[in-house]
Write a protein that holds these residues in place. Structure first.
Motif, PDB file in Angstrom:
ATOM      1  N   UNK A 269       0.825  -1.211   0.000  1.00 28.72           N
ATOM      2  CA  UNK A 269       0.000   0.000   0.000  1.00 28.72           C
ATOM      3  C   UNK A 269       0.858   1.260   0.000  1.00 28.72           C
ATOM      4  N   UNK A 270       2.033   1.215   0.639  1.00 26.45           N
ATOM      5  CA  UNK A 270       2.920   2.390   0.659  1.00 26.45           C
ATOM      6  C   UNK A 270       3.456   2.687  -0.735  1.00 26.45           C
ATOM      7  N   UNK A 271       3.870   1.641  -1.447  1.00 24.02           N
ATOM      8  CA  UNK A 271       4.420   1.828  -2.799  1.00 24.02           C
ATOM      9  C   UNK A 271       3.343   2.350  -3.745  1.00 24.02           C
ATOM     10  N   UNK A 272       2.164   1.731  -3.686  1.00 24.67           N
ATOM     11  CA  UNK A 272       1.065   2.162  -4.548  1.00 24.67           C
ATOM     12  C   UNK A 272       0.681   3.617  -4.247  1.00 24.67           C
ATOM     13  N   UNK A 273       0.558   3.955  -2.981  1.00 24.37           N
ATOM     14  CA  UNK A 273       0.151   5.315  -2.599  1.00 24.37           C
ATOM     15  C   UNK A 273       1.180   6.354  -3.029  1.00 24.37           C
ATOM     16  N   UNK A 274       2.460   6.042  -2.814  1.00 27.36           N
ATOM     17  CA  UNK A 274       3.511   6.987  -3.183  1.00 27.36           C
ATOM     18  C   UNK A 274       3.557   7.218  -4.692  1.00 27.36           C
ATOM     19  N   UNK A 284      -5.432  14.208  -4.302  1.00 26.84           N
ATOM     20  CA  UNK A 284      -5.105  12.857  -3.869  1.00 26.84           C
ATOM     21  C   UNK A 284      -5.202  12.741  -2.355  1.00 26.84           C
ATOM     22  N   UNK A 285      -5.808  11.642  -1.880  1.00 25.08           N
ATOM     23  CA  UNK A 285      -6.027  11.425  -0.454  1.00 25.08           C
ATOM     24  C   UNK A 285      -5.583  10.022  -0.058  1.00 25.08           C
ATOM     25  N   UNK A 286      -5.072   9.888   1.177  1.00 26.14           N
ATOM     26  CA  UNK A 286      -4.760   8.573   1.740  1.00 26.14           C
ATOM     27  C   UNK A 286      -5.685   8.294   2.915  1.00 26.14           C
ATOM     28  N   UNK A 287      -6.168   7.058   2.990  1.00 26.50           N
ATOM     29  CA  UNK A 287      -7.105   6.645   4.037  1.00 26.50           C
ATOM     30  C   UNK A 287      -6.513   5.447   4.773  1.00 26.50           C
ATOM     31  N   UNK A 288      -6.486   5.539   6.095  1.00 24.84           N
ATOM     32  CA  UNK A 288      -5.821   4.516   6.896  1.00 24.84           C
ATOM     33  C   UNK A 288      -6.647   4.135   8.111  1.00 24.84           C
ATOM     34  N   UNK A 289      -6.582   2.847   8.454  1.00 24.37           N
ATOM     35  CA  UNK A 289      -7.159   2.351   9.705  1.00 24.37           C
ATOM     36  C   UNK A 289      -6.118   2.504  10.813  1.00 24.37           C
ATOM     37  N   UNK A 316       6.319  11.763   1.176  1.00 25.27           N
ATOM     38  CA  UNK A 316       5.816  12.194  -0.141  1.00 25.27           C
ATOM     39  C   UNK A 316       5.209  13.587  -0.093  1.00 25.27           C
ATOM     40  N   UNK A 317       5.210  14.192   1.113  1.00 18.80           N
ATOM     41  CA  UNK A 317       4.699  15.549   1.336  1.00 18.80           C
ATOM     42  C   UNK A 317       3.219  15.667   0.973  1.00 18.80           C
ATOM     43  N   UNK A 318       2.454  14.703   1.442  1.00 17.03           N
ATOM     44  CA  UNK A 318       1.014  14.758   1.258  1.00 17.03           C
ATOM     45  C   UNK A 318       0.438  15.804   2.210  1.00 17.03           C
ATOM     46  N   UNK A 319      -0.373  16.745   1.712  1.00 15.80           N
ATOM     47  CA  UNK A 319      -0.927  17.794   2.576  1.00 15.80           C
ATOM     48  C   UNK A 319      -1.674  17.203   3.769  1.00 15.80           C
ATOM     49  N   UNK A 320      -1.559  17.820   4.938  1.00 17.24           N
ATOM     50  CA  UNK A 320      -2.217  17.289   6.149  1.00 17.24           C
ATOM     51  C   UNK A 320      -3.713  17.062   5.976  1.00 17.24           C
ATOM     52  N   UNK A 321      -4.389  17.942   5.248  1.00 18.15           N
ATOM     53  CA  UNK A 321      -5.839  17.794   5.064  1.00 18.15           C
ATOM     54  C   UNK A 321      -6.210  16.617   4.174  1.00 18.15           C
ATOM     55  N   UNK A 552      13.987   5.173  -3.171  1.00 18.26           N
ATOM     56  CA  UNK A 552      13.726   6.564  -3.511  1.00 18.26           C
ATOM     57  C   UNK A 552      12.261   6.932  -3.586  1.00 18.26           C
ATOM     58  N   UNK A 553      11.383   5.928  -3.548  1.00 18.86           N
ATOM     59  CA  UNK A 553       9.937   6.187  -3.645  1.00 18.86           C
ATOM     60  C   UNK A 553       9.293   6.219  -2.268  1.00 18.86           C
ATOM     61  N   UNK A 554       9.802   5.378  -1.360  1.00 16.44           N
ATOM     62  CA  UNK A 554       9.291   5.336   0.017  1.00 16.44           C
ATOM     63  C   UNK A 554      10.485   5.426   0.973  1.00 16.44           C
TER      64      UNK A 554
END
Length: 641
Positions: A269-274, A284-289, A316-321, A552-554
């Motif tokens: 899931x980390x590789x796919x998300x990145x 783009x959003x990430x959802x986690x349990x 990956x510098x995904x915005x906090x929101x 380099x991706x994760x």
């Protein structure tokens, strides 16, 4: 994302609007943006559309060409659109004006039933060929898009969902007891059976044709190994794998809406998300349990992946929101179990998505209509390399075997010679090895009825009737022999994987979400199956090549972590605990009003619920309890009517 259905009257009776309406009402549980039905004499075809891809905004199905001589309904996402548009001379100023369904129908017009050999992506469709009096249906290679059917002497019915077929008045609702027995043993019988004896699934990579009153199925693709890929050096393998994974992710980002990705903190899931975040042109959003701070103290497993989830998002510098962590604190599973039963109009073997309602709700609230998942990756693409020792032994690569065991023994601080002898004896002299283990007081672990019965809820008499005690031992899930490729093929083509695709996809769709599986792309699967087996486990590192391709991706801490939590939905036990007493009371009531005890060891289920300790690893899988309740619920409803 779409749902499709249709009724073909084999006795040439005109199609009935009322019957189509029943099916449409059953299918429209996710709020379709458009619904259309058309009749073509003795066949009716219906389509429910939820806009997602750019071309879907212009898609009005059923589509007909050649004065209604060819018509189609499809739930499809084609990943090789550009190639097909060129082959079919359909190029225009704005390709998004041409829908995937139009491309499929034009392909059929050009190549007849061989058209499926040209498609890449996820699809299920039905084409009515008026001139040939032929109904032609197909399902994609891995079965990501479902298609079910019913046939008798008068009608053939197809649909994206079992429920809409089972609701029709002329469809017999008899239970498929063989399917039920397997499911109670937490197995999947095969790729065609369903809870209903008279409703079947079309297998993945199959077409179904009805012509001259005869039904014929044909397999158009099979994942096979032809020859090993030979490249100049290891780095070329790394770069080739990374490019294949990037391609499989990129082609699943086609949407007019925000894109979501499940992020558990593990490798897949980390590789796919990145990769998805770096390639997406949409929000783009990430959802986690994750477990709440309070639940971490109260419920097993007392640990979630929050550390690695946050690490990936920061990297990956995904915005906090755009980071969404779902705790499900104070929320139970009882209502969700009911929802799953309603979606299927029958019991359904729950998968991990049983506990994902909060994640799907969060994705819907952000406007996402696409959710990427890393599910299926470790079946082949990120395989652990089980069987690599067997490969080395049978290829007489004794030096490689010794070095591999030496590296692994150093990491685990175990005896090199003992490990080496154990591997060799187990592979070449299994009977002798088993005898030695018994003498040492540590017999080899084997999956048998006696080892598994403690965690199963099935009645022994019902299990015996269907020979489950014997089948349990020999089932494909428990086969641990063979080379790397044999094991990978068994896993990635198993009926259990298909069950998870079907049930997870349906549950996600009930929230208006299209589940997409980049690590089950057939181009990627074929590539990974051709890789040398030594690249799957090397230097004591399992999933070696996949990890190298992540460079380099994760973050490196994720890339080489070995401590992934077993529960990708850590809130499962807290959700179950919230409704434990409700379940206990409900199962007691069902047992007194239905024939549940014919199939389920109700006494065992109730005892387990009464003794259930939320601070321990469950002795009986929670999904087995949920499934037992669903069976009782369905039986009680049947007996009431």
């Amino acid at each position: 994302m779409s749902s499709i259905c249709g009724i073909y009257n084999l006795d040439n009776a005109p199609s009935q609007v009322a019957e189509s309406a029943i099916m449409i009402e059953s299918l429209n549980h996710w709020g379709a943006d458009s619904i259309n039905t058309r009749g073509f004499g003795n066949i009716s075809m219906s389509h429910l559309m939820r806009y997602n891809t750019p071309d879907s905004l212009h898609d009005q199905q059923p589509i007909s060409i050649q004065d209604n001589s060819l018509s189609i309904v499809a739930d499809a996402r084609l990943d090789n659109r550009e190639q097909l548009l060129k082959l079919l001379d359909l190029c225009c100023a704005n390709p998004n004006n041409i829908s995937d369904a139009q491309i499929i129908l034009t392909s059929y017009q050009r190549w007849d039933t061989l058209c499926v050999n040209y498609f890449l992506g996820d699809f299920a469709f039905s084409i009515w060929d008026k001139q040939k009096r032929r109904l032609f249906c197909a399902r994609d290679h891995m079965g990501c898009k479902p298609l079910y059917y019913y046939i008798d002497s008068k009608q053939f019915v197809f649909s994206s969902e079992i429920k809409s077929i089972s609701k029709l008045p002329f469809v017999n609702g008899d239970i498929n007891e063989s399917w039920l027995a397997y499911s109670l043993c937490l197995l999947t019988k095969d790729k065609t059976s369903t809870f209903f004896k008279n409703i079947q699934a079309l297998e993945p990579a199959h077409t179904l044709t009805i012509e001259n009153g005869k039904l014929k199925k044909n397999k158009f693709w099979q994942l096979t190994y032809e020859k090993e890929l030979v490249l100049s050096n290891e780095q070329e393998y790394v770069e080739a794998l990374r490019e294949k994974i990037k391609e499989s992710v990129e082609c699943r980002l086609r949407s007019c809406y925000p894109i979501g990705s499940e992020l558990s903190g593990g490798l897949d899931s980390s590789f796919v998300s990145a990769l998805a975040f770096s390639q997406s042109t949409q929000s783009f959003h990430c959802f986690s349990h994750v477990q709440s701070a309070n639940d971490k103290r109260r419920y097993f497993p007392f640990k979630d992946e929050e550390k690695y989830i946050s690490m990936l998002c920061d990297y990956i510098q995904l915005p906090p929101n755009n980071r969404h962590q779902i705790t499900m604190e104070g929320k139970g599973a009882f209502d969700i179990i009911h929802k799953i039963s309603r979606l299927h109009n029958s019991p359904a073997l729950p998968t991990q998505t049983l506990y994902s309602s909060g994640l799907f709700e969060a994705a819907r609230e952000t406007g996402c209509r696409t959710l990427l998942t890393g599910f299926g990756g470790d079946h082949l693409v990120s395989s652990y390399g089980d069987g690599v020792y067997s490969d080395m032994i049978h290829r007489n690569q004794w030096g490689s075997l010794w070095r591999e065991i030496l590296d692994l023994s150093k990491q685990r601080r175990t005896s090199v010679m003992r490990h080496f002898l154990s591997v060799v004896l187990q592979e070449l002299y299994p009977s002798f090895y088993n005898s030695l283990q018994k003498l040492r007081g540590s017999p080899p672990k084997a999956i048998t009825w006696n080892s598994e019965k403690a965690r199963l809820c099935i009645q022994r008499e019902f299990a015996d009737k269907h020979n489950l005690p014997n089948l349990l031992t020999s089932n494909y899930l428990y086969q641990t022999h063979g080379c790397v490729r044999d094991r990978e093929l068994r896993k990635v083509t198993s009926p259990m994987l298909l069950t998870r695709l079907e049930n997870g996809g349906l549950f996600a769709s009930s929230y208006g979400i299209d589940y997409r599986h980049p690590l089950l792309d057939i181009r990627l699967l074929e590539f990974c199956l051709s890789l040398p087996s030594y690249l799957k486990q090397k230097g004591g590192v399992r999933r070696y090549l996949f990890r190298k391709s992540m460079t380099g991706v994760v973050p490196i801490e994720i890339q080489y972590r070995e401590d992934k939590a077993r529960h990708s939905v850590p809130t499962a036990i807290s959700q179950f605990t919230e409704d434990k007493n409700v379940l206990l009371k409900s199962i007691k009531n069902l047992d007194s009003t239905s024939t549940l005890s014919r199939y389920v060891n109700v006494e065992k289920v109730l005892k387990y619920l009464e003794d259930f300790a939320p601070t321990e690893q469950p002795k009986i899988p929670l999904r087995a309890i949920a499934f037992s309740y669903m069976i009782g619920q369905h039986l009680a409803k049947q007996e009431h009517f």
